[in-house]
Design a protein around this motif. Sequence first.
Motif, PDB file in Angstrom:
ATOM      1  N   UNK A 167      89.418  62.837 -58.811  1.00 37.86           N
ATOM      2  CA  UNK A 167      88.393  63.870 -58.875  1.00 37.86           C
ATOM      3  C   UNK A 167      87.666  64.016 -57.545  1.00 37.86           C
ATOM      4  N   UNK A 168      87.737  62.986 -56.690  1.00 33.53           N
ATOM      5  CA  UNK A 168      87.147  63.079 -55.355  1.00 33.53           C
ATOM      6  C   UNK A 168      88.038  63.867 -54.398  1.00 33.53           C
ATOM      7  N   UNK A 169      89.305  64.033 -54.747  1.00 37.76           N
ATOM      8  CA  UNK A 169      90.286  64.547 -53.795  1.00 37.76           C
ATOM      9  C   UNK A 169      90.292  66.064 -53.772  1.00 37.76           C
ATOM     10  N   UNK A 170      89.804  66.631 -52.671  1.00 39.72           N
ATOM     11  CA  UNK A 170      89.770  68.093 -52.531  1.00 39.72           C
ATOM     12  C   UNK A 170      91.074  68.643 -51.974  1.00 39.72           C
ATOM     13  N   UNK A 171      91.996  67.774 -51.595  1.00 45.17           N
ATOM     14  CA  UNK A 171      93.225  68.226 -50.935  1.00 45.17           C
ATOM     15  C   UNK A 171      94.041  69.159 -51.817  1.00 45.17           C
ATOM     16  N   UNK A 172      94.034  68.934 -53.136  1.00 45.39           N
ATOM     17  CA  UNK A 172      94.847  69.762 -54.027  1.00 45.39           C
ATOM     18  C   UNK A 172      94.449  71.226 -53.950  1.00 45.39           C
ATOM     19  N   UNK A 173      93.152  71.469 -53.803  1.00 50.65           N
ATOM     20  CA  UNK A 173      92.683  72.853 -53.733  1.00 50.65           C
ATOM     21  C   UNK A 173      92.743  73.402 -52.320  1.00 50.65           C
TER      22      UNK A 173
END
Length: 792
Positions: free
Chosen positions: A176-182
Amino acid sequence: MKSLLKILIIIVVIICAAGAWYINSKQPQRSGEVSLANLQASVSVRYDERGVPHIQAQNESDMYRTLGYVHAQDRLFQMEMVRRLARGELAAILGPKLIDSDRLFRSLGIRSYADAYAAKMDPNTPANKALMAYLDGINQYQNTHPAPIEFDILGITKRPFTPKDSVSVAGYMAYSFAAAFRTEPVLTYIRDQLGSEYLDVFDLAWHPEGVVAPNLAANDWQDLNRLAQLSQQAVTDSGLALFEGSNAWAVSGNRTASGKPLLAGDPHIGFAVPSVWYEAHLSYPGFELYGHHQALSATASLGHNLDFGWSITMFQNDDIDLIAEKLNPDNANQVWYQGKWVELQSRSEQIAVKGADPVTLTLRRSPHGPIINDALGKHAGKTPIAMWWAFLETENPILDAFYQLNRADTLAKARAASEKIHAPGLNIVWANASGDIGWWAAAKLPLRPDGVNPNFILDGSSYEADKLGFVPFTANPQEENPARGYIVSANYQPVPDSGIEVPGYYNLPARGIRLNQGLADNSVKWNIQNSQALQLDSGSGYAQRLLKPLLPIIKAAASADEQELVLLLSNWNGDHQLEGIAPTIFNQLVYQLAYEAMGDEMGESFFNTLINTRVVDFALPRLAAEANSPWWDNRDTSVIEDRTETVAIAWQASLKHLRSTLGTDTANWQWGKTHTLTHGHPLGQQDLLDKMFNVGQFAAPGGHETPNNLSHKMGPTPWKVAYGPSTRRLIDFADPSHSLGINPVGQSGVAFDQHYQDQAQTYINGQYIKQHFSEADIAANTVSTLKLIPVK
């Protein structure tokens, strides 16, 4: 007729009595005596006026076993839901609409990683003993009590909780911390489909010589965008909280009124019922801690005692790389890696689906990591997209880290504990009564080859996608007892003394700047009272920065009747108070500006992904200041628009929407009427059940990236607050037994319990409640006592 009426009355009374009995059977027991297996001695649990348990045990294992028991009776459904989300098991209870979510989480590899991690756990380490005792307490409660109401509604069968579940939940937090997917699909799309000149507004150092552009077909781009949207939707559909950001600061004694350090913290997490944190005061001879616990975690993620305390914020370092693999044209199960074709690993899993047949999912893995577009099943494009993720690729002894942090009363101990946090990246902000303050950006930072920019999808056939090792912890951003007398952490990009670059998807510096402006004032002596004002500050300098180059254009485009609204914006200081009209106009204008400038180039789907990233916050002020940006032209028209024309269109479109939504009387455009908070329960998305389980609606002050970060997603009004302070804590180490805090909803996750929503109004009003620590305060505020005794 009289007889019939009597019969009907009797039936109604019986139904009401049965309903009351049913609801009462689900309520937590906070008084009396309970026998618990595996206890070595009796344990006292005193509940205060908020339902916070104060646990007094004679030894460590009894303490953690009791914590598990009382945590379960307040939050068992939350525990069940979060483990199912993390392990990809929601469709089994919520039906086919959650298949995509389950596919995603299984494709991420969290489930298989947790299983392998748990299998290697040493049962004799103190941290693992604590976890096993805690889980035993949960399971004993579950085995001896009626299931929560939600279990009955959804038909959930009880299952034991295991270390696999706890590790999986840690993986969910990391995800949930990972913004890379978006973010990475969007930025790569802009670079490769629109051109590098469109990247200028994002303030990215683009090094095309270091990254080989992946050869992606049209359906591959659709894959990436669907994954970006699915990563957001998966949590939304489950009704669970997403970790978003945070504020924390520590002030040295020479800057406080008391002469001792002061610690403040408010982690920003998605709002939900129940809220993410479970407060508990734990003690046994030689140990005492007032902590905030996550579901299925024995140790506190936030905590303090008389000697020390800490808070956390998201580091937001980029610990995920998305990698486009090159397939062998003669063998679809091989990819090019380090100069040769290598086989993809493959396995199958079945996803149980409520009311439907199970779904078989084939999961593949390249040398770089799991193939995440397998989450899309048969609709996936041809190019495998692998994910390298530090959470999967490091030892990550995070259970040991927080066990030690719960006991870290010196700088050296806190530093050593922080070094064991590999993923997700966390900022640990710490202080003690001896006078020390410290901050450690805790994460295993990967070493990438020179010139590689991880903002973009990397080419797996090139060495640029490989990792050269990790940065030593001593080179991570960190500070101990800085000369300026304070430390502030607010998710902005850190500048380490080592000079290394730390790629990440950081938040705007606006919150950090605002907090720093206050803390840097040497005329202020900080105490609990003025620290409250700083935590509740609803202002930001972002609005003035964005509006400065636009206001002359807007003024020229506005009609005579609209000049008063332009004046409101011109004189506005950026404060988001409930009665304000300017924040309503501004936030509508922000969305409309983004849409008019970028919507035509991105298309609806990619645009909706873009406005859910942090990079758009950086882009808009730069775009506003750049008159010649290519974004200003509308590709859907035959003429070339400039900044003046597009800003005028955005202004008029903003007013049109506000008038149609809120009415023509601008007095009704107050921020509190259009910016609201409802705490949503996983079942509250259904009609009728929303009235039973959801809490709110409340008019909400604050706004996006203000210190009081009650934030909404960018979009047209009305705005629903999505995330914000999950607690607000203030501890002055001159008197740490009288710290302050607040829960956004209540301690209990059990519907109809007195502590289900008893703090919700207090929270939205910006008030604080005492966290009882001293024996005298606990005794004075004990409402009931539960005694746990060993089974005879």
